[in-house]
Scaffold this motif. Structure first.
Motif, PDB file in Angstrom:
ATOM      1  N   LEU A  80       0.832  -1.203   0.000  1.00  0.00           N
ATOM      2  CA  LEU A  80       0.000   0.000   0.000  1.00  0.00           C
ATOM      3  C   LEU A  80       0.871   1.258   0.000  1.00  0.00           C
ATOM      4  N   PHE A  81       1.955   1.208   0.774  1.00  0.00           N
ATOM      5  CA  PHE A  81       2.892   2.324   0.864  1.00  0.00           C
ATOM      6  C   PHE A  81       3.466   2.655  -0.518  1.00  0.00           C
ATOM      7  N   PHE A  82       3.886   1.607  -1.240  1.00  0.00           N
ATOM      8  CA  PHE A  82       4.477   1.832  -2.567  1.00  0.00           C
ATOM      9  C   PHE A  82       3.435   2.261  -3.604  1.00  0.00           C
ATOM     10  N   LEU A  93       6.559   2.204 -10.123  1.00  0.00           N
ATOM     11  CA  LEU A  93       7.522   1.273  -9.526  1.00  0.00           C
ATOM     12  C   LEU A  93       7.310  -0.129 -10.082  1.00  0.00           C
ATOM     13  N   TYR A  94       6.046  -0.439 -10.413  1.00  0.00           N
ATOM     14  CA  TYR A  94       5.722  -1.768 -10.923  1.00  0.00           C
ATOM     15  C   TYR A  94       4.956  -1.609 -12.217  1.00  0.00           C
ATOM     16  N   ILE A 175      -4.186   9.690   1.263  1.00  0.00           N
ATOM     17  CA  ILE A 175      -5.066   8.917   2.161  1.00  0.00           C
ATOM     18  C   ILE A 175      -4.518   7.500   2.310  1.00  0.00           C
ATOM     19  N   LEU A 176      -4.132   6.898   1.193  1.00  0.00           N
ATOM     20  CA  LEU A 176      -3.610   5.537   1.198  1.00  0.00           C
ATOM     21  C   LEU A 176      -2.306   5.430   1.984  1.00  0.00           C
ATOM     22  N   LEU A 177      -1.455   6.447   1.872  1.00  0.00           N
ATOM     23  CA  LEU A 177      -0.190   6.474   2.605  1.00  0.00           C
ATOM     24  C   LEU A 177      -0.443   6.477   4.115  1.00  0.00           C
TER      25      LEU A 177
END
Length: 193
Positions: A80-82, A93-94, A175-177
């Motif tokens: 979730l952080f990434f 990143l992916y 929010i996700l961070l």
């Protein structure tokens, strides 16, 4: 069964941010151009079935390979952080192979774009914190939103525009961070005790 509006809302928002259906509108439009047509009902339904099955069977799969929910939740917090970093910084990143199969509705749309590693990990992380019935309601609500977005993706893009989509992605990224940090802190405590 005890439905809790706060849990449903939080689980809904977390899944909504992770699935990032609004942020994926450019990809959906690109897929629609390549495939010619996307079956919105089929894509939303398959994604929903995958998520609910994983919600129930994920724990059994984990215990089969000898991993507890708290460890999985911590791993989920990292994912979730990434994902949040990608959303906030506008970096990738992916990168998954976006080759269009015969039916874009199932692959890559329903899986892995909607019901992908991020959302599946999130479901098990949520399960460590919330009641299962509240998570199911949150999944169903997200599937309805996904269906509506898929059905109206071209119209949404015209209304919001590229800048609007970019702003929404960044807001949900923040929010996700915050959720990732909370999830990490909550589950790392359980692992260290």
């Amino acid at each position: 069964m005890q439905f809790n509006f706060k849990e449903i809302f939080t689980a809904f928002m977390v899944l909504f941010a992770v699935i990032d259906i609004i942020g994926n509108i450019p990809i959906i439009i690109d897929l629609r151009k390549k495939a010619g047509h996307i079956q919105s009902e089929k894509a939303a339904l398959i994604a929903g079935v995958i998520m609910i099955l994983f919600l129930f069977l994920g724990q059994s799969i984990l215990s089969l390979i000898g991993v507890d929910v708290n460890s999985f939740a911590v791993a989920g917090a990292f994912i979730l952080f990434f994902i949040a970093l990608e959303m906030i910084l506008g970096i990738t990143l992916y990168k998954d192979d976006e080759s269009t199969a015969m039916t874009a509705s199932v692959f890559p749309l329903a899986f892995p774009l909607i019901a992908g590693p991020g959302s599946l990990t999130t479901l098990l992380s949520l399960r460590a914190e919330f009641s299962i019935e509240n998570i199911i309601v949150a999944v169903v609500l997200n599937v309805l939103v996904i269906y509506l977005v898929l059905k109206t993706s071209a119209r949404i893009e015209r209304i919001i525009g590229q800048n609007g989509i970019s702003i929404i992605r960044k807001v949900f990224g923040v929010i996700l961070l915050a959720i990732a940090v909370k999830l990490f802190a909550h589950n790392i405590k359980a692992l260290l005790v």
